[in-house]
Design an enzyme around this catalytic site. Structure first.
Site, short mmCIF file in Angstrom:
data_model
loop_
_atom_site.label_atom_id
_atom_site.label_comp_id
_atom_site.label_asym_id
_atom_site.label_seq_id
_atom_site.Cartn_x
_atom_site.Cartn_y
_atom_site.Cartn_z
N LYS A 58 0.83 -1.21 0.00
CA LYS A 58 0.00 0.00 0.00
C LYS A 58 0.87 1.26 0.00
N GLY A 122 9.71 -21.13 16.70
CA GLY A 122 9.05 -21.91 17.74
C GLY A 122 8.68 -23.27 17.19
N GLY A 190 -0.18 -14.56 -13.27
CA GLY A 190 -1.30 -14.54 -12.33
C GLY A 190 -1.91 -13.15 -12.21
N GLY A 192 -4.18 -12.14 -10.22
CA GLY A 192 -4.94 -12.11 -8.97
C GLY A 192 -4.64 -10.79 -8.27
N VAL A 193 -4.78 -10.81 -6.94
CA VAL A 193 -4.66 -9.57 -6.18
C VAL A 193 -3.24 -9.00 -6.26
N ILE A 194 -2.23 -9.85 -6.05
CA ILE A 194 -0.85 -9.35 -6.06
C ILE A 194 -0.47 -8.88 -7.47
N SER A 279 2.91 -14.57 -9.16
CA SER A 279 1.90 -14.37 -8.11
C SER A 279 0.71 -15.26 -8.43
N ALA A 330 -5.50 -10.39 6.01
CA ALA A 330 -5.04 -9.98 7.33
C ALA A 330 -6.20 -9.80 8.30
N HIS A 454 -23.20 15.12 2.35
CA HIS A 454 -23.06 15.59 0.97
C HIS A 454 -21.97 16.66 0.91
P1 FAD Z 1 1.73 -14.05 8.42
O1 FAD Z 1 1.45 -12.61 8.29
O2 FAD Z 1 2.34 -14.76 7.29
O3 FAD Z 1 2.67 -14.19 9.70
C1 FAD Z 1 3.21 -15.40 10.09
C2 FAD Z 1 4.43 -15.12 10.95
O4 FAD Z 1 4.83 -16.33 11.58
C3 FAD Z 1 5.65 -14.63 10.15
O5 FAD Z 1 6.23 -13.53 10.80
C4 FAD Z 1 6.61 -15.82 10.18
O6 FAD Z 1 7.97 -15.45 10.16
C5 FAD Z 1 6.24 -16.44 11.52
N1 FAD Z 1 6.57 -17.86 11.64
C6 FAD Z 1 6.28 -18.87 10.80
N2 FAD Z 1 6.68 -20.06 11.33
C7 FAD Z 1 7.23 -19.76 12.54
C8 FAD Z 1 7.80 -20.55 13.57
N3 FAD Z 1 7.85 -21.88 13.49
N4 FAD Z 1 8.29 -19.91 14.66
C9 FAD Z 1 8.23 -18.56 14.78
N5 FAD Z 1 7.68 -17.77 13.84
C10 FAD Z 1 7.18 -18.37 12.74
N6 FAD Z 1 -4.28 -8.99 3.23
C11 FAD Z 1 -5.17 -8.02 3.45
O7 FAD Z 1 -6.13 -8.25 4.21
N7 FAD Z 1 -5.07 -6.79 2.86
C12 FAD Z 1 -4.07 -6.50 2.02
O8 FAD Z 1 -3.99 -5.38 1.52
C13 FAD Z 1 -3.09 -7.48 1.76
N8 FAD Z 1 -2.07 -7.23 0.93
C14 FAD Z 1 -1.13 -8.20 0.71
C15 FAD Z 1 -0.12 -7.92 -0.18
C16 FAD Z 1 0.83 -8.88 -0.47
C17 FAD Z 1 1.95 -8.56 -1.43
C18 FAD Z 1 0.77 -10.15 0.19
C19 FAD Z 1 1.81 -11.20 -0.07
C20 FAD Z 1 -0.25 -10.44 1.07
C21 FAD Z 1 -1.22 -9.46 1.33
N9 FAD Z 1 -2.29 -9.71 2.19
C22 FAD Z 1 -3.23 -8.75 2.40
C23 FAD Z 1 -2.44 -11.00 2.88
C24 FAD Z 1 -1.93 -10.91 4.34
O9 FAD Z 1 -0.58 -10.48 4.32
C25 FAD Z 1 -2.05 -12.25 5.03
O10 FAD Z 1 -3.37 -12.73 4.92
C26 FAD Z 1 -1.70 -12.11 6.50
O11 FAD Z 1 -0.38 -11.65 6.66
C27 FAD Z 1 -1.84 -13.45 7.21
O12 FAD Z 1 -1.53 -13.28 8.55
P2 FAD Z 1 -0.99 -14.48 9.44
O13 FAD Z 1 -0.82 -13.94 10.81
O14 FAD Z 1 -1.83 -15.67 9.25
O15 FAD Z 1 0.43 -14.87 8.81
P1 NAI Z 2 -4.55 -14.94 -6.05
O1 NAI Z 2 -5.17 -16.22 -5.63
O2 NAI Z 2 -5.21 -13.67 -5.74
O3 NAI Z 2 -4.30 -14.93 -7.63
C1 NAI Z 2 -3.54 -15.91 -8.27
C2 NAI Z 2 -3.90 -15.88 -9.75
O4 NAI Z 2 -2.96 -16.67 -10.43
C3 NAI Z 2 -5.28 -16.46 -10.04
O5 NAI Z 2 -5.99 -15.59 -10.87
C4 NAI Z 2 -4.97 -17.79 -10.71
O6 NAI Z 2 -5.95 -18.19 -11.64
C5 NAI Z 2 -3.65 -17.47 -11.38
N1 NAI Z 2 -2.81 -18.64 -11.65
C6 NAI Z 2 -2.59 -19.72 -10.86
N2 NAI Z 2 -1.73 -20.56 -11.45
C7 NAI Z 2 -1.38 -20.00 -12.64
C8 NAI Z 2 -0.49 -20.39 -13.68
N3 NAI Z 2 0.19 -21.51 -13.63
N4 NAI Z 2 -0.39 -19.58 -14.76
C9 NAI Z 2 -1.08 -18.40 -14.83
N5 NAI Z 2 -1.92 -18.00 -13.87
C10 NAI Z 2 -2.06 -18.78 -12.77
O7 NAI Z 2 -3.06 -15.01 -5.42
P2 NAI Z 2 -1.95 -13.90 -5.28
O8 NAI Z 2 -2.20 -12.74 -6.16
O9 NAI Z 2 -0.67 -14.65 -5.40
O10 NAI Z 2 -2.13 -13.43 -3.80
C11 NAI Z 2 -2.03 -14.38 -2.72
C12 NAI Z 2 -2.95 -14.04 -1.61
O11 NAI Z 2 -2.53 -12.87 -0.95
C13 NAI Z 2 -4.36 -13.78 -2.09
O12 NAI Z 2 -5.10 -14.95 -1.92
C14 NAI Z 2 -4.88 -12.70 -1.23
O13 NAI Z 2 -5.74 -13.23 -0.28
C15 NAI Z 2 -3.65 -12.13 -0.53
N6 NAI Z 2 -3.51 -10.73 -0.96
C16 NAI Z 2 -4.48 -9.84 -0.59
C17 NAI Z 2 -4.42 -8.54 -0.98
C18 NAI Z 2 -5.53 -7.62 -0.61
O14 NAI Z 2 -6.34 -7.98 0.22
N7 NAI Z 2 -5.61 -6.43 -1.19
C19 NAI Z 2 -3.31 -8.01 -1.77
C20 NAI Z 2 -2.36 -9.05 -2.15
C21 NAI Z 2 -2.47 -10.33 -1.73
#
Ligand code: FAD
Ligand code: NAI
Length: 475
Positions: A58, A122, A190, A192-194, A279, A330, A454
């Site tokens: 973001k 852990g 891909g 998708g969202v990323i 992604s 998240a 408004h």
């Molecule tokens: P994580 O955030 O993955 O945290 C897990 C933690 O556990 C990590 O710090 C890891 O190091 C630690 N860990 C793992 N194993 C161990 C162990 N054995 N011992 C100690 N520590 C350990 N979601 C949204 O809602 N809005 C968004 O805008 C959004 N944008 C995203 C953008 C990107 C590029 C990506 C990749 C994801 C995005 N997400 C977004 C998804 C979001 O980041 C995840 O859904 C969220 O972080 C999941 O939270 P979590 O606590 O389950 O795991």
């Molecule tokens: P995603 O599930 O959003 O999108 C993956 C895309 O890749 C799909 O459209 C799928 O059809 C495509 N795909 C899969 N295999 C493929 C292949 N072999 N060739 C071509 N296309 C293929 O997953 P993404 O973007 O990797 O994000 C992972 C997760 O992170 C999401 O599930 C989302 O929940 C979370 N995220 C959330 C955000 C938000 O809330 N704004 C921002 C970024 C990530």
């Protein structure tokens, strides 16, 4: 001598750190273990979300949007910009400092709430008298005993078979957030969202971005009308999106990445790019946790198996967030973290999985909650739909951003809101009104009767609700 805690949380992402804080608020002694480190080895709690996910993406979306606005839209407001330039180091540096503020904020919250933090990995050792023995391997090794354990170990990016991430040419979300120079050509696998968010960032900064998507339909998870409108806008911006492709064997050299693929018509194509973001979804992360040692049950895809209340197959072991079923978001992880802490305290924690909003922070933003039209049709639910375009909203015109619409779907008989879908400016903020209404099982008429300030974009929500009853006032 092992340190004793009521609750030990493994992982300090949004699922884990929120579970730890809530458990501490409820009077329990709590430890949270997290392995994430900064480049210089310091603790970096916050997980994927803080370090390489929600927050940094973001920050980059905001900076790149400013740049694009200055380059292409300021002139509409009569603002002349001469000598516009981009300092990518500063832009990335700002993103890094936003991340650091969030890491430090979580460490502060742990202190404030008396959560003991351990920096390291852990892992389960055994079930012992009084709970579970957990070993921390890290900055200093520790032995802990916990009455309850919350597994919140998150997820990792999925790689294409035979194409590991090197974070130089083949990038996961991590490398995609810190490309050292704006690429001339950037490929994304891909749509998708990323793919859409980070593809947008680098396109705005000047890269020619091509996104290759396997599914025949663009953004099939969203309401079809929304996906169609968003695709139109992305195409107009110059984001090249091809759906229905089949990726061949990708070749990466120090200079170029070549992606052979079959397009939707069956023709063989090849894309040469400077970097490739892969992604294609994420996989649950349980490495190093000692799953086998204690027999923690995983499903065939590697997710920790949990019931509706996030209980695992092991007594007093819970799991939340990306490592369990459900959307990888998240806010979903946080809700589960709170619910689990409340269950442990003997309360009635609850997550309403039917009302979890989804947001894509592109421009236009995309946000929805509840069911789409296609889902309602498939389920045979009778519904009414009402839409309102931002083109007819005064605030959107003043902003100079009239793309998109709000659509409200309501039950044909009861008028209960079943889904709300937004594509357009600030959709991420607007959706919370719909979430609130749906949480209280409100009707479209409830939204329509609420006084909206408004001029605001939120008036489009009111008008879409009025449209359900075919009585918009401004369209
Ligand atoms: P994580 O955030 O993955 O945290 C897990 C933690 O556990 C990590 O710090 C890891 O190091 C630690 N860990 C793992 N194993 C161990 C162990 N054995 N011992 C100690 N520590 C350990 N979601 C949204 O809602 N809005 C968004 O805008 C959004 N944008 C995203 C953008 C990107 C590029 C990506 C990749 C994801 C995005 N997400 C977004 C998804 C979001 O980041 C995840 O859904 C969220 O972080 C999941 O939270 P979590 O606590 O389950 O795991
Ligand atoms: P995603 O599930 O959003 O999108 C993956 C895309 O890749 C799909 O459209 C799928 O059809 C495509 N795909 C899969 N295999 C493929 C292949 N072999 N060739 C071509 N296309 C293929 O997953 P993404 O973007 O990797 O994000 C992972 C997760 O992170 C999401 O599930 C989302 O929940 C979370 N995220 C959330 C955000 C938000 O809330 N704004 C921002 C970024 C990530």
């Amino acid at each position: 001598m092992a340190k004793q805690f009521d609750v030990v949380v493994i992982g300090a992402g949004p699922g884990g750190y929120i579970a730890a804080i809530r458990a501490a608020q409820l009077g329990m002694s709590v430890a949270c273990i997290d392995a994430w480190s900064t480049a210089d080895g310091k603790p970096a709690p916050g997980g994927t979300c803080t370090n390489v996910g929600c927050i940094p993406s973001k920050a980059l979306l905001q900076s790149s949007e400013h740049y694009e606005q200055a380059a292409t839209h300021f002139s509409e407001h009569g603002i002349e910009v001469k000598g516009l330039g981009l300092k990518l180091d500063t832009l990335i540096g700002r993103k890094d400092s936003v991340v650091k503020q969030n890491n430090e904020g979580i460490l502060y919250l742990f202190k404030k709430n008396k959560v003991t933090f351990f920096h390291g990995t852990g892992s389960f050792v055994a079930q012992v008298d009084g709970g579970w023995s957990i070993k921390v391997s890290g900055t200093s090794d520790e032995d802990l005993v916990a009455k309850h354990v919350v597994v919140a170990t998150g997820s990792s990016p999925r790689a294409l078979p035979g194409l590991p991430f090197d974070e130089k040419k083949i990038l996961s979300n991590d490398g995609a957030l810190r490309i050292p120079a704006v690429p001339k050509k950037l490929g994304v696998i891909g749509a998708g969202v990323i793919g859409l968010e980070l593809g947008s960032v680098w396109r705005r900064l000047g890269a020619e971005v091509t996104i290759l998507e396997a599914m025949p339909d663009f953004l099939a998870v969203a309401d079809q009308q929304v996906s169609k409108e968003a695709l139109k806008a992305f195409n107009k911006q110059g984001l090249k999106i091809q759906t229905g492709v089949k990726i061949g064997e990708v070749k990466a050299t120090a200079k170029t990445v070549t992606v052979p693929y079959t397009d939707a018509s069956g023709a063989e194509q090849s894309l040469a790019v400077d970097h490739l973001i892969v992604s294609i979804g994420r996989v649950p992360h349980t490495e190093g946790l000692g799953v086998e040692t204690v027999g923690l049950k995983l499903d065939e895809r590697g997710f920790v198996v949990v019931d509706d209340d996030c209980r695992t197959n092991l007594t007093n072991v819970w799991a939340v967030g990306d490592v369990v079923r459900g959307p990888m978001l998240a806010h979903k992880a946080e809700e589960e973290g709170v619910a689990v802490a409340e269950h442990i305290a003997g309360q009635h924690g609850h997550v309403n999985y039917a009302v979890i909003p989804s947001v894509i922070y592109t421009s236009p933003e995309i946000a929805w909650v509840g069911r789409s039209e296609q889902q309602l049709k498939t389920a045979g639910v009778e519904y009414k739909a009402g839409s309102f375009p931002f083109l007819a909203n005064g605030r959107a015109r003043a902003l100079g951003d009239t793309t998109g619409f709000v659509k409200v779907l309501a039950d044909a008989k009861t008028d209960e809101v079943l889904g709300v879908h937004i594509v357009g400016p600030m959709a991420s903020e607007l959706i919370s009104e719909a979430v609130t209404i749906m949480e209280f099982r409100g009707a479209a008429e409830d939204i329509a009767r609420i006084c909206h300030a408004h001029p605001t974009l939120s008036e489009a929500m009111k008008e879409a609700a009025l449209a359900v009853d075919k009585r918009t006032l401004n369209f």
